[in-house]
Design a protein around this motif. Structure first.
Motif, PDB file in Angstrom:
ATOM      1  N   LEU A  54     -84.380  52.445  35.045  1.00 30.26           N
ATOM      2  CA  LEU A  54     -84.680  52.732  35.483  1.00 30.26           C
ATOM      3  C   LEU A  54     -86.180  53.564  36.236  1.00 30.26           C
ATOM      4  O   LEU A  54     -86.791  53.452  35.021  1.00 30.26           O
ATOM      5  CB  LEU A  54     -83.334  54.408  35.798  1.00 30.26           C
ATOM      6  CG  LEU A  54     -81.867  54.686  35.239  1.00 30.26           C
ATOM      7  CD1 LEU A  54     -81.657  55.748  35.148  1.00 30.26           C
ATOM      8  CD2 LEU A  54     -81.385  53.451  36.319  1.00 30.26           C
ATOM      9  N   ALA A  55     -85.976  53.384  37.837  1.00 34.94           N
ATOM     10  CA  ALA A  55     -87.233  54.144  38.014  1.00 34.94           C
ATOM     11  C   ALA A  55     -87.533  55.328  37.701  1.00 34.94           C
ATOM     12  O   ALA A  55     -86.957  56.558  37.973  1.00 34.94           O
ATOM     13  CB  ALA A  55     -86.657  54.488  39.550  1.00 34.94           C
TER      14      ALA A  55
ATOM     15  N   THR B  11     -97.235  40.273  37.301  1.00 33.80           N
ATOM     16  CA  THR B  11     -97.324  41.820  38.197  1.00 33.80           C
ATOM     17  C   THR B  11     -97.240  42.651  37.627  1.00 33.80           C
ATOM     18  O   THR B  11     -96.755  43.081  37.193  1.00 33.80           O
ATOM     19  CB  THR B  11     -96.142  41.264  38.849  1.00 33.80           C
ATOM     20  OG1 THR B  11     -96.195  39.822  39.496  1.00 33.80           O
ATOM     21  CG2 THR B  11     -95.997  41.924  40.145  1.00 33.80           C
ATOM     22  N   SER B  12     -97.714  43.695  38.672  1.00 36.96           N
ATOM     23  CA  SER B  12     -97.771  45.110  37.923  1.00 36.96           C
ATOM     24  C   SER B  12     -96.415  45.723  38.434  1.00 36.96           C
ATOM     25  O   SER B  12     -95.723  45.141  38.959  1.00 36.96           O
ATOM     26  CB  SER B  12     -99.558  45.941  38.975  1.00 36.96           C
ATOM     27  OG  SER B  12     -99.082  46.138  39.876  1.00 36.96           O
ATOM     28  N   ARG B  13     -96.467  47.136  37.531  1.00 32.95           N
ATOM     29  CA  ARG B  13     -95.344  47.578  37.686  1.00 32.95           C
ATOM     30  C   ARG B  13     -94.924  47.874  38.772  1.00 32.95           C
ATOM     31  O   ARG B  13     -94.171  47.658  39.384  1.00 32.95           O
ATOM     32  CB  ARG B  13     -95.331  48.601  36.806  1.00 32.95           C
ATOM     33  CG  ARG B  13     -93.818  48.942  36.754  1.00 32.95           C
ATOM     34  CD  ARG B  13     -93.971  50.654  35.719  1.00 32.95           C
ATOM     35  NE  ARG B  13     -93.222  51.221  35.739  1.00 32.95           N
ATOM     36  CZ  ARG B  13     -91.774  51.955  35.167  1.00 32.95           C
ATOM     37  NH1 ARG B  13     -92.702  52.355  34.016  1.00 32.95           N
ATOM     38  NH2 ARG B  13     -91.021  52.894  35.453  1.00 32.95           N
TER      39      ARG B  13
ATOM     40  N   TYR C  55     -97.251  46.537  48.755  1.00 33.86           N
ATOM     41  CA  TYR C  55     -96.727  45.469  47.892  1.00 33.86           C
ATOM     42  C   TYR C  55     -97.007  43.869  47.952  1.00 33.86           C
ATOM     43  O   TYR C  55     -96.998  43.588  49.056  1.00 33.86           O
ATOM     44  CB  TYR C  55     -95.176  45.701  47.719  1.00 33.86           C
ATOM     45  CG  TYR C  55     -94.433  45.393  48.782  1.00 33.86           C
ATOM     46  CD1 TYR C  55     -94.336  44.106  49.564  1.00 33.86           C
ATOM     47  CD2 TYR C  55     -94.417  46.685  49.686  1.00 33.86           C
ATOM     48  CE1 TYR C  55     -93.681  44.008  50.870  1.00 33.86           C
ATOM     49  CE2 TYR C  55     -93.869  46.534  51.189  1.00 33.86           C
ATOM     50  CZ  TYR C  55     -93.330  45.219  51.277  1.00 33.86           C
ATOM     51  OH  TYR C  55     -92.621  44.888  52.734  1.00 33.86           O
ATOM     52  N   TYR C  56     -97.273  43.147  47.258  1.00 36.16           N
ATOM     53  CA  TYR C  56     -97.241  42.052  47.215  1.00 36.16           C
ATOM     54  C   TYR C  56     -95.844  41.036  47.705  1.00 36.16           C
ATOM     55  O   TYR C  56     -94.924  40.634  46.185  1.00 36.16           O
ATOM     56  CB  TYR C  56     -97.987  41.331  45.924  1.00 36.16           C
ATOM     57  CG  TYR C  56     -98.729  39.794  46.102  1.00 36.16           C
ATOM     58  CD1 TYR C  56     -99.259  39.272  46.951  1.00 36.16           C
ATOM     59  CD2 TYR C  56     -98.257  39.008  45.327  1.00 36.16           C
ATOM     60  CE1 TYR C  56     -99.666  37.950  47.325  1.00 36.16           C
ATOM     61  CE2 TYR C  56     -97.670  37.310  45.608  1.00 36.16           C
ATOM     62  CZ  TYR C  56     -99.381  36.790  46.504  1.00 36.16           C
ATOM     63  OH  TYR C  56     -99.394  35.710  46.623  1.00 36.16           O
TER      64      TYR C  56
ATOM     65  N   GLU D 163     -89.034  50.689  42.812  1.00 41.27           N
ATOM     66  CA  GLU D 163     -90.571  50.715  42.724  1.00 41.27           C
ATOM     67  C   GLU D 163     -91.073  49.391  42.969  1.00 41.27           C
ATOM     68  O   GLU D 163     -92.711  50.321  43.398  1.00 41.27           O
ATOM     69  CB  GLU D 163     -90.874  50.139  40.774  1.00 41.27           C
ATOM     70  CG  GLU D 163     -90.019  51.661  40.237  1.00 41.27           C
ATOM     71  CD  GLU D 163     -90.414  51.535  38.521  1.00 41.27           C
ATOM     72  OE1 GLU D 163     -90.587  52.378  37.997  1.00 41.27           O
ATOM     73  OE2 GLU D 163     -91.180  51.111  38.082  1.00 41.27           O
ATOM     74  N   LYS D 164     -90.888  48.670  43.277  1.00 44.89           N
ATOM     75  CA  LYS D 164     -91.678  47.877  44.597  1.00 44.89           C
ATOM     76  C   LYS D 164     -92.256  48.487  46.078  1.00 44.89           C
ATOM     77  O   LYS D 164     -92.777  48.439  46.511  1.00 44.89           O
ATOM     78  CB  LYS D 164     -91.008  46.251  44.451  1.00 44.89           C
ATOM     79  CG  LYS D 164     -91.112  45.538  45.516  1.00 44.89           C
ATOM     80  CD  LYS D 164     -90.956  44.067  45.289  1.00 44.89           C
ATOM     81  CE  LYS D 164     -91.278  43.058  46.216  1.00 44.89           C
ATOM     82  NZ  LYS D 164     -91.036  42.221  45.906  1.00 44.89           N
TER      83      LYS D 164
END
Length: 781
Positions: A259-260, A323-325, A353-354, A671-672
């Motif tokens: 979960l987030a 990719t980071s969290r 975000y990317y 989270e993104k």
């Protein structure tokens, strides 16, 4: 098979009956009791009734080799499987459909018809037989003599784990007991490649929380001798639980579902496996986040592969992106396949975000030139950049300016040419229309290969010499042509869609609309649906269909579609229906997409409200006192949000399977878009602005909440949080729980659709729906 004459007569009788129904429905007025005939009039415009009436609408083709492709052409007599030679544009039958149907029937395939075979995959096997997939099963068929088909699963004894074929199609890799195995396709012989996989720390496992399958996530090297994959660590990841509905003790379902905000989420340890030697090389780096540069899973593409991994042609090195969290930091790395040594080449850091593209990752590994193609929105638009792998520095921009590269389809390293899909790159053209371009790796002006102002669906041949282009708009049915990939000139016409049979039913296309966004400056695009019996002297309630993004929007396509969901069907019952892509959805500029980053409770609602008000001013037949909304998943979230945030504007809402608080949803998605969870000293969090239960007390109108009881994408507890808040606020609402249904409603879909129609008919239009109308069962053949 029916003769053409018999079919034509039947069609004529059907049209007369449907026109009579249409005339009967034109008498619908507010406050009336609708009949089953009125609902039947609406059902005429569901896809299962409209799609079969379009002749020669070819959108997808399947390349067999560099010069041949197969496709399905449909007309009133059924489906026709054809094969075209790209060198001369000549089409011929792919196979003998009558003989194949008879052979499949003998092989045990029930209810097979020659005019509706339902082939989903076709290729020629190494022994010359036809390898055909029908109904999820593969058959080997010899149609040269009397015709014989054999179920491939009966030829080679093997277990049922789904496998990933090697490029030479001689092996397939699969998971068994948390370890990776390979199976020889011809003999069925199985070989175990890893031995240390254990429960929740297995190889190639496919578990993103919101999905959990038995598929293996990996990337074969081009020579079919190596596999890049990972050992996925979920030992500390939290569990999700659901129970089935049945007589007696329910069945407990449990799986890993981070979960987030969780302290421990899924991680991956990257490995390369030498298949002939059965040797596992663990890359020399720290465990990576279970993330993708493209989506909310390590595996995003339609083929189920591993998107952020690219092999060198010689198999000596492997490039990948970490990719980071929070999706704000991307790292391009190259690994030595033998030693496991890893080198960081370059990074990209962003404020929000990317994303590496739409549909597929756009970066490419070009080891022969010691270069890489990198996608970036650093100038507010999605462009391609050429990087030097030696020093990690950008050489130059490959594409520049406004508009986005949405998907790189091919790179020819020898000619240094890139072919890509793009949007918004042609002034004056709908910014959502996909077009096809080529450009040199060394820069220069891209060449537009599809100049028609329309939405283009492209299928490129493997060698990059040809492509099939199906182009259309909402009002112009598809024209499908074969083109030269060098300059785009048309070499042959594959098919031109004919919609005469569809038009004979009274069908009409939606109207494209353009309104201003919340800022009063930005153009927003959408579709508007009116009843076919439209009366400009009436006032119509308006229903807003919504999907807020941020990963997609409300409009499914700006190309031609015989049905956009049930929008036209609902309009037939006396509504104006709209779908609008608000700010915060993709395909436009980075600033447009970032509009409400960190404020996902926004849900494009300021744009939806201002758009509907503009339409009400533009069209006097829209009743702004009767505004409704509905949506599924993110759209279900948005619908409830609208009813709570704008309770005096939205009067009726139908919210299906909503992720009403993303702290109750899998970690990667929100989270993104919302950022990592931060809890303040007073207990408040940066996620409070998106939690529907916190504003449920504002409800004034009629709200239906619907959810499947075993939804393993958005678990039903998300809706129950809102239910609990509404009860505590002493608010009336409606609730529909679908026992044993997942995120999609499967066999319950017709029932839910009819109930949704009833809800808007009764509470928004003020009419009385017919009792227990039954829509056609889904899915359809």
């Amino acid at each position: 098979m029916r003769s053409r004459i018999g079919t034509s007569r039947l069609h004529g009788a059907l049209v007369c009956g449907l026109l009579a129904m249409g005339m009967a429905s034109s008498a619908i007025a507010a406050g009336q009791a609708l009949t089953a005939q009125d609902y039947a009039q609406a059902e005429r415009y569901m896809a299962y009734n409209t799609a079969p009436l379009i002749d020669h609408m070819v959108r997808s083709v399947h390349w067999l080799d560099g010069t041949h492709f197969w496709y399905v052409d449909h007309d009133a007599s059924g489906d026709h499987y054809l094969r075209m030679d790209a060198t001369n544009g000549q089409a011929a039958p792919l196979l003998d459909q009558a003989k194949l149907a008879a052979a499949l029937a003998k092989a045990g395939k029930k209810d097979i018809k020659a005019d509706k075979l339902g082939i989903t995959d076709y290729r020629v096997a190494t022994d010359g037989r036809d390898d055909i997939e029908v109904g999820g099963k593969h058959y080997l068929c010899n149609l040269h003599a009397a015709g014989e088909c054999v179920d491939k699963s009966t030829l080679v004894k093997s277990d049922k784990e789904p496998g990933v074929l090697s490029p030479d199609r001689k092996q397939e890799a699969f998971i068994r007991n948390w370890n990776l195995w390979v199976r020889d396709v011809a003999s069925g012989k199985e070989t175990q490649l890893t031995t240390d996989g254990v429960e929740n720390f297995g190889y190639a496992t496919d578990n993103a929380g919101w999905k959990h399958t038995d598929n293996a996530i990996l990337a074969w090297s081009q020579d079919s001798k190596q596999i890049a994959t990972f050992q996925q660590d979920q030992r500390k990841t939290g569990d999700m639980y659901l129970v089935t509905t049945k007589l007696g003790h329910p069945e407990l379902q449990s799986w890993k579902y981070p979960l987030a905000g969780d302290e421990h989420v899924t991680m991956i340890e990257r490995v390369i496996i030498d298949v002939p030697a059965h040797k596992v090389v663990r890359l020399k780096m720290q465990p990576d986040q279970h993330r993708s540069s493209l989506c909310d899973d390590v595996s995003c593409g339609e083929d189920g592969g591993w998107d952020d991994v690219k092999w060198a042609p010689d198999g000596k090195t492997l490039a990948f992106v970490s990719t980071s969290r929070d999706h704000k930091h991307e790292t391009f790395r190259v690994a030595d396949a033998k030693s496991g040594e890893v080198r960081t080449v370059f990074n990209e850091d962003v404020a929000t975000y990317y994303e590496s593209g739409n549909g597929a990752v756009n970066w490419r590994y070009l080891p022969e030139a010691n270069e890489a193609i990198w996608f970036s929105e650093r100038n507010d638009w999605g462009n391609l950049y050429l990087y030097d792998l030696g020093n990690g520095q950008p050489k130059h921009a490959i594409t520049t300016g406004e508009g986005n590269v949405t998907e790189v389809l091919k790179v020819d390293a020898k000619t240094r040419t890139v072919w890509f899909r793009g949007v918004g790159r042609t002034p004056g053209v709908n910014p959502y229309y996909q077009q096809f371009w080529k450009v040199s790796l060394d820069g220069g002006e891209p060449v537009l290969l599809t100049p028609e102002p329309a939405d283009h669906t492209i299928t490129l041949s493997e060698d990059g010499k040809y492509f099939v282009d199906s182009y259309s708009t909402t009002t112009n049915a598809p024209i499908t042509v074969l083109r030269d990939a060098n300059d785009g000139h048309t070499m042959a016409t594959v098919a031109k869609a004919d919609i005469k049979r569809l038009l004979a039913t009274g069908w009409q296309p939606p109207e494209q609309i353009v309104v201003k966004a919340r800022d009063g400056k930005t153009d927003l695009y959408g579709l508007l649906f009116k009843p076919t019996h439209f009366d400009s002297g009436r006032k119509y309630p308006i229903v807003d269909y919504v999907y807020p993004g941020p990963q997609t929007g409300s409009v499914r396509t700006f190309g031609f579609a015989p049905a956009e969901g049930d929008h036209q069907a609902l309009a037939e019952l006396g509504f104006v229906v709209v779908a609008l892509d608000g700010m915060g959805t993709p395909w436009r500029s980075k600033a447009f997409h970032d509009a409400w980053y960190g404020q996902t409770g926004d849900n494009t609602l300021p744009d939806q409200v201002t758009a509907i008000k503009q339409l009400g001013q533009r069209y006097p037949w829209i009743d702004l006192d009767r505004v409704g909304m509905w949506g599924h998943s993110g759209g279900g979230n948005t619908t409830a949000d609208a009813m709570f945030r704008y309770p005096d504007f939205f009067k009726v809402g139908w919210a299906e399977s909503g992720n009403h608080d993303n702290r109750e949803y899998e970690d990667d998605w929100d989270e993104k878009w919302q950022g990592l969870l931060v809890t303040n000293k007073d207990g408040s969090t940066n996620y409070d602005n998106q939690a529907n239960q916190l504003i449920a007390k504002n409800l004034k109108g009629k709200l239906m909440l619907a959810h499947g009881s075993i939804d393993d994408n958005v678990p039903p507890y998300s809706t129950l949080l809102v239910v609990d808040a509404l009860i505590k606020a002493n608010k009336d609402f409606d609730l529909l729980i679908l026992p044993n249904q997942h995120h999609g409603y499967a066999a319950d879909t017709p029932y839910v659709t009819r109930r949704r129609w009833d809800y808007f008919v009764q509470y928004l239009a003020g009419d009385t729906p017919p009792k227990d109308y039954a829509l056609k069962p889904w899915p359809w053949r």
